[in-house]
Design a protein around this motif. Sequence first.
Motif, short mmCIF file in Angstrom:
data_model
loop_
_atom_site.label_atom_id
_atom_site.label_comp_id
_atom_site.label_asym_id
_atom_site.label_seq_id
_atom_site.Cartn_x
_atom_site.Cartn_y
_atom_site.Cartn_z
N MET A 180 0.84 -1.18 0.00
CA MET A 180 0.00 0.00 0.00
C MET A 180 0.89 1.24 0.00
SD MET A 180 -3.36 0.56 2.35
CE MET A 180 -4.37 -0.73 1.68
N SER A 181 0.42 2.32 -0.57
CA SER A 181 1.19 3.56 -0.67
C SER A 181 1.28 4.28 0.66
CB SER A 181 0.52 4.49 -1.69
OG SER A 181 0.40 3.84 -2.92
N ILE A 182 2.31 5.11 0.78
CA ILE A 182 2.58 5.84 2.01
C ILE A 182 1.74 7.11 2.08
CG2 ILE A 182 4.37 7.09 3.29
CD1 ILE A 182 6.41 5.20 2.05
N ILE A 183 1.22 7.41 3.26
CA ILE A 183 0.51 8.65 3.54
C ILE A 183 1.56 9.65 4.02
CG2 ILE A 183 -1.20 9.76 5.03
CD1 ILE A 183 -2.55 6.92 5.19
N ILE A 184 1.55 10.86 3.45
CA ILE A 184 2.55 11.87 3.82
C ILE A 184 1.85 13.07 4.43
CG2 ILE A 184 4.36 13.40 2.96
CD1 ILE A 184 4.79 11.34 0.69
N GLU A 201 -1.07 1.90 9.10
CA GLU A 201 -0.64 2.22 7.74
C GLU A 201 0.70 2.94 7.80
OE1 GLU A 201 -3.37 3.33 4.74
OE2 GLU A 201 -5.03 3.43 6.16
N GLN A 202 1.41 2.95 6.67
CA GLN A 202 2.68 3.67 6.61
C GLN A 202 2.39 5.15 6.48
OE1 GLN A 202 4.63 1.47 3.32
NE2 GLN A 202 6.33 1.37 4.78
N VAL A 203 2.85 5.92 7.48
CA VAL A 203 2.65 7.36 7.49
C VAL A 203 4.01 8.02 7.67
CG1 VAL A 203 1.57 9.31 8.67
CG2 VAL A 203 0.34 7.14 8.49
N GLU A 204 4.32 8.96 6.78
CA GLU A 204 5.56 9.73 6.88
C GLU A 204 5.20 11.14 7.31
OE1 GLU A 204 8.42 9.35 3.60
OE2 GLU A 204 8.48 11.54 3.61
N VAL A 205 5.85 11.62 8.37
CA VAL A 205 5.58 12.96 8.89
C VAL A 205 6.80 13.84 8.62
CG1 VAL A 205 5.08 14.31 10.96
CG2 VAL A 205 4.06 12.05 10.68
N GLU A 206 6.57 15.00 8.03
CA GLU A 206 7.65 15.96 7.76
C GLU A 206 8.40 16.23 9.06
OE1 GLU A 206 7.55 19.81 5.08
OE2 GLU A 206 6.50 20.14 6.97
N SER A 207 9.72 16.25 8.98
CA SER A 207 10.56 16.37 10.19
C SER A 207 10.24 17.62 11.00
CB SER A 207 12.04 16.32 9.83
OG SER A 207 12.37 17.39 8.98
N SER A 208 9.85 18.71 10.38
CA SER A 208 9.57 19.94 11.13
C SER A 208 8.32 19.82 12.01
CB SER A 208 9.40 21.12 10.17
OG SER A 208 8.24 20.93 9.37
#
Length: 98
Positions: free
Chosen positions: A1-5, A62-69
């Motif tokens: 499944m695709s990553i949520i950003i 789910e795969q979730v990527e959070v912006e470092s800031s």
Amino acid sequence: MSIIIIKGGSSGRLMVALPYTAERVEKIKTIPGRRWRPEEKCWSVPDAGGMLQRLLTLFAGEQVEVESSLRPVRRADHREPPVLSGSMPVVTPEPKLP
């Protein structure tokens, strides 16, 4: 499944790039004040009241990527207490001052 950003947006909003599934769209529509941004092909949600944590809970598993800031800043001298296998974390009490 695709990553949520999840990224910071403008005017107190978060941008959520949400690869399409009907279930994901149903979930994001539970957020009051959400907006679909067709030009960016992502959702915009208010950045208030613990919204980042709410999004992470909403898309748990789910795969979730959070912006470092947007991530909490950890102090350089902060260390996690050691964890012994199969036990609770060991907490060392602060020394008492006279």
